[in-house]
Scaffold this active site. Structure first.
Site: not given
Length: 301
Positions: A166, A208, A138
């Site tokens: 992400k 996402v 992330y």
């Protein structure tokens, strides 16, 4: 048997619903999961920022994992977010998730401590070494103050289970930078709702999402249209969606998106302290955004 994670499509960063007495609301959680599956999402992420990860016990994350695995029944992968302060604890949480059937992990850099590049890479590598699960890093320097750069991903590329990113830098050029550096070595998933269509058009493999927790059908429509090259049709829904998507980039995104999910019948307003439910003018302002959008909700083909 683990479900293979393709790192493509829409992955909701799931809300964690609570009861009035601050227990996990598993029936409501499963209602939301079923709405997501019906819309066609490609995976679930448990215990992210939107899932109030910092307030959850690890045992609660495992309970949510168990529930999601049961509802998914092998249809889509279920990922657990790892957001810890200590490397040892991050490894323990990753291994616990793996033991309990998780299909993959989303991994944040160390919490609270602003680790430098060497420390961040070592942290990611240390977790990757201790689990066989596929991992999505992330990358969100906007909120977490730590940027995972192209040079750092060059070091991480030796780990075959570090497979995806992400992309939440809010710098759209970083998508092209990553593609130029790595080709398809890392799957890229846009992680900022207000930049989601742009990210998909620039080559991201997935999204996402946050507002998908309240509006799964519309989120999937944008993704499907974008991937089919029907940009004008995707853009029309995206423009309608934007005032709602902006709820995802506010410090109170949890309260805001829970209010939206309540309005669409698949969530509740209960949050875990120190968060408090919205009141007064702020609640009315957010409700107005939601109700205005609902009144003009597009008819999906």
């Amino acid at each position: 048997m683990n479900v293979s994670v393709q790192w493509e499509g829409v992955y909701p960063a799931l809300l964690t619903p609570f009861t009035a007495d601050d227990q996990l609301d598993i029936p409501l959680f499963e209602k939301n999961l079923n709405a997501q599956l019906e819309a066609g999402v490609h995976g679930f992420i448990i215990g992210g920022s939107l899932g109030e990860a910092s307030t959850l016990l690890n045992s609660e994350k495992i309970e949510l994992l168990s529930s999601a695995l049961a509802v998914s029944a092998g249809k889509v992968p279920v990922l657990v977010n790892i957001a810890e302060q200590a490397t040892k604890q991050a490894i323990a949480c990753a291994q616990d998730a793996e033991r309990n059937g998780a299909d993959g992990l989303m991994l944040l850099p160390p919490m609270r401590y602003p680790s430098d590049s060497r420390e961040t890479v070592t942290y990611f590598k240390s977790v990757a070494k201790e689990t066989s699960l596929p991992i999505m890093i992330y990358n969100n320097p906007y909120d977490y103050k730590i940027m995972t750069t192209v040079a750092m991903f060059e070091e991480l590329a030796e780990f075959s289970n570090i497979q995806a990113v992400k992309e939440s830098t809010r710098d759209l050029t970083n998508i092209t930078r990553m593609r130029n550096a790595f080709g398809d070595r890392f799957k890229l998933l846009g992680g900022v709702d207000t930049l989601a269509l742009e990210a998909l058009l620039l080559g991201c493999d997935g999204w996402v999402g946050g507002l998908v927790d309240a509006f799964p059908q519309e989120t999937m429509a944008i993704y499907d249209l974008a991937k089919a090259g029907q940009i004008a049709e995707a853009l029309e829904i995206y423009r309608w969606f934007m005032p709602l998507l902006e709820l995802d980039i506010h410090p109170k995104l949890v309260q805001y998106i829970k209010l939206a999910a309540t309005a669409t019948g698949i969530g509740s307003e209960y949050v875990r302290a120190p968060r408090l439910p919205l009141i007064g003018a702020e609640r009315e302002q957010v409700l107005n955004v939601i109700q205005t959008a609902l009144a003009k909700r597009p008819v999906l083909v």
